[in-house]
Design a protein around this motif. Sequence first.
Motif, PDB file in Angstrom:
ATOM      1  N   MET A  43     -27.834   7.968   1.671  1.00 16.55           N
ATOM      2  CA  MET A  43     -27.885   6.748   2.494  1.00 16.55           C
ATOM      3  C   MET A  43     -27.449   5.513   1.707  1.00 16.55           C
ATOM      4  SD  MET A  43     -31.925   6.019   2.844  1.00 16.55           S
ATOM      5  CE  MET A  43     -32.409   4.437   2.198  1.00 16.55           C
ATOM      6  N   TRP A  44     -27.421   5.606   0.372  1.00 13.29           N
ATOM      7  CA  TRP A  44     -27.024   4.485  -0.478  1.00 13.29           C
ATOM      8  C   TRP A  44     -25.515   4.439  -0.697  1.00 13.29           C
ATOM      9  CZ3 TRP A  44     -30.744   1.256  -0.461  1.00 13.29           C
ATOM     10  CH2 TRP A  44     -32.060   1.686  -0.437  1.00 13.29           C
ATOM     11  N   SER A  45     -24.780   5.360  -0.080  1.00 17.75           N
ATOM     12  CA  SER A  45     -23.325   5.376  -0.208  1.00 17.75           C
ATOM     13  C   SER A  45     -22.726   4.053   0.273  1.00 17.75           C
ATOM     14  CB  SER A  45     -22.748   6.525   0.618  1.00 17.75           C
ATOM     15  OG  SER A  45     -21.340   6.467   0.649  1.00 17.75           O
ATOM     16  N   THR A  46     -21.605   3.677  -0.316  1.00 20.06           N
ATOM     17  CA  THR A  46     -20.906   2.467   0.123  1.00 20.06           C
ATOM     18  C   THR A  46     -19.887   2.776   1.213  1.00 20.06           C
ATOM     19  OG1 THR A  46     -19.291   2.737  -1.651  1.00 20.06           O
ATOM     20  CG2 THR A  46     -21.218   1.327  -2.099  1.00 20.06           C
ATOM     21  N   VAL A  47     -19.746   4.054   1.558  1.00 21.15           N
ATOM     22  CA  VAL A  47     -18.797   4.475   2.593  1.00 21.15           C
ATOM     23  C   VAL A  47     -19.462   4.300   3.961  1.00 21.15           C
ATOM     24  CG1 VAL A  47     -17.449   6.411   3.493  1.00 21.15           C
ATOM     25  CG2 VAL A  47     -17.756   6.128   1.015  1.00 21.15           C
ATOM     26  N   PRO A  48     -18.902   3.446   4.815  1.00 16.74           N
ATOM     27  CA  PRO A  48     -19.534   3.180   6.116  1.00 16.74           C
ATOM     28  C   PRO A  48     -19.788   4.431   6.961  1.00 16.74           C
ATOM     29  CG  PRO A  48     -17.843   1.556   5.694  1.00 16.74           C
ATOM     30  CD  PRO A  48     -17.727   2.590   4.610  1.00 16.74           C
ATOM     31  N   ALA A  49     -18.874   5.384   6.965  1.00 15.73           N
ATOM     32  CA  ALA A  49     -19.070   6.596   7.773  1.00 15.73           C
ATOM     33  C   ALA A  49     -20.301   7.377   7.310  1.00 15.73           C
ATOM     34  CB  ALA A  49     -17.832   7.477   7.721  1.00 15.73           C
ATOM     35  N   VAL A  50     -20.553   7.414   6.016  1.00 15.28           N
ATOM     36  CA  VAL A  50     -21.734   8.094   5.478  1.00 15.28           C
ATOM     37  C   VAL A  50     -22.995   7.317   5.887  1.00 15.28           C
ATOM     38  CG1 VAL A  50     -22.933   8.802   3.374  1.00 15.28           C
ATOM     39  CG2 VAL A  50     -20.458   9.112   3.556  1.00 15.28           C
ATOM     40  N   GLN A  51     -22.923   6.002   5.818  1.00 13.15           N
ATOM     41  CA  GLN A  51     -24.059   5.176   6.220  1.00 13.15           C
ATOM     42  C   GLN A  51     -24.398   5.382   7.697  1.00 13.15           C
ATOM     43  OE1 GLN A  51     -22.555   1.298   5.204  1.00 13.15           O
ATOM     44  NE2 GLN A  51     -23.426   1.357   3.140  1.00 13.15           N
ATOM     45  N   VAL A  52     -23.363   5.484   8.521  1.00  9.08           N
ATOM     46  CA  VAL A  52     -23.555   5.683   9.962  1.00  9.08           C
ATOM     47  C   VAL A  52     -24.249   7.015  10.227  1.00  9.08           C
ATOM     48  CG1 VAL A  52     -22.316   6.127  12.129  1.00  9.08           C
ATOM     49  CG2 VAL A  52     -21.683   4.175  10.703  1.00  9.08           C
ATOM     50  N   VAL A  53     -23.779   8.078   9.598  1.00  9.99           N
ATOM     51  CA  VAL A  53     -24.397   9.390   9.804  1.00  9.99           C
ATOM     52  C   VAL A  53     -25.833   9.377   9.281  1.00  9.99           C
ATOM     53  CG1 VAL A  53     -24.317  11.829   9.139  1.00  9.99           C
ATOM     54  CG2 VAL A  53     -22.232  10.662   9.856  1.00  9.99           C
ATOM     55  N   ALA A  54     -26.062   8.743   8.135  1.00  9.95           N
ATOM     56  CA  ALA A  54     -27.423   8.651   7.589  1.00  9.95           C
ATOM     57  C   ALA A  54     -28.340   7.927   8.576  1.00  9.95           C
ATOM     58  CB  ALA A  54     -27.396   7.933   6.238  1.00  9.95           C
ATOM     59  N   TRP A  55     -27.897   6.803   9.100  1.00 15.32           N
ATOM     60  CA  TRP A  55     -28.706   6.029  10.050  1.00 15.32           C
ATOM     61  C   TRP A  55     -29.009   6.846  11.304  1.00 15.32           C
ATOM     62  CZ3 TRP A  55     -28.429   4.232  15.036  1.00 15.32           C
ATOM     63  CH2 TRP A  55     -29.294   3.215  15.390  1.00 15.32           C
ATOM     64  N   ARG A  56     -27.977   7.515  11.845  1.00 10.53           N
ATOM     65  CA  ARG A  56     -28.166   8.300  13.065  1.00 10.53           C
ATOM     66  C   ARG A  56     -29.123   9.470  12.844  1.00 10.53           C
ATOM     67  NH1 ARG A  56     -21.961   8.579  15.476  1.00 10.53           N
ATOM     68  NH2 ARG A  56     -21.830   6.378  16.054  1.00 10.53           N
ATOM     69  N   MET A  57     -28.972  10.172  11.721  1.00 16.09           N
ATOM     70  CA  MET A  57     -29.837  11.324  11.461  1.00 16.09           C
ATOM     71  C   MET A  57     -31.273  10.891  11.172  1.00 16.09           C
ATOM     72  SD  MET A  57     -28.120  13.867  12.214  1.00 16.09           S
ATOM     73  CE  MET A  57     -29.442  14.989  11.855  1.00 16.09           C
ATOM     74  N   LEU A  58     -31.445   9.815  10.430  1.00 16.08           N
ATOM     75  CA  LEU A  58     -32.795   9.331  10.164  1.00 16.08           C
ATOM     76  C   LEU A  58     -33.500   8.953  11.464  1.00 16.08           C
ATOM     77  CD1 LEU A  58     -32.181   7.235   6.928  1.00 16.08           C
ATOM     78  CD2 LEU A  58     -33.459   9.382   7.110  1.00 16.08           C
ATOM     79  N   ASN A  59     -32.770   8.349  12.381  1.00 20.57           N
ATOM     80  CA  ASN A  59     -33.345   8.011  13.683  1.00 20.57           C
ATOM     81  C   ASN A  59     -33.653   9.262  14.494  1.00 20.57           C
ATOM     82  OD1 ASN A  59     -33.616   5.032  14.429  1.00 20.57           O
ATOM     83  ND2 ASN A  59     -31.709   5.106  13.277  1.00 20.57           N
ATOM     84  N   LYS A  60     -32.794  10.251  14.396  1.00 21.84           N
ATOM     85  CA  LYS A  60     -32.995  11.495  15.133  1.00 21.84           C
ATOM     86  C   LYS A  60     -34.219  12.261  14.621  1.00 21.84           C
ATOM     87  CE  LYS A  60     -30.196  15.230  16.968  1.00 21.84           C
ATOM     88  NZ  LYS A  60     -28.861  15.803  16.993  1.00 21.84           N
TER      89      LYS A  60
END
Length: 169
Positions: A43-60
Amino acid sequence: MYLVSSTRSDIENKIVVCNTCFDQLHGTSAMDSNHWRCLTSSMWSTVPAVQVVAWRMLNKLLSEGWPQDLLDMLYLDDDTLAWAKEGAPSQDEIADAAVVHKDSNGNILQQGDTVVLIKDLDVKGGGFTAKRGTAVRNIALVENNPNQIEGRVNGQQIVILTQYTKKST
């Protein structure tokens, strides 16, 4: 390769994931919340696509408990957060979908069902043991906790862990 969004340019909307992640992201295999503990570091990645997937999965995975701490720490800039929310279910939809009560065999329990205890259970504060084989009729589902139901045993309303129940037919 996993496609995060079709509204972004080709290269910035893709991330590389393992086969297990890929199958779970596409819904072709059951969700294994422990597999997603890797989000603690990714989740600490600077790549926006990785951040998006991290945010979505954490919410899921919010019903698991541990993702909430990570979400509290996760910072996304406004554009990335907006991207993460695109097409993502609302918090209410996630909560509604996450709360599914299942017995020890994986059968879905519903309000008013009858279950049978599969283990002797000491009732704290009740001064008795609920015996294996006891039928608990007209159960109530504990809101926001898929692991608990309520029912009346020996004339007393108690909370029962679903893992110790079997749905009666």
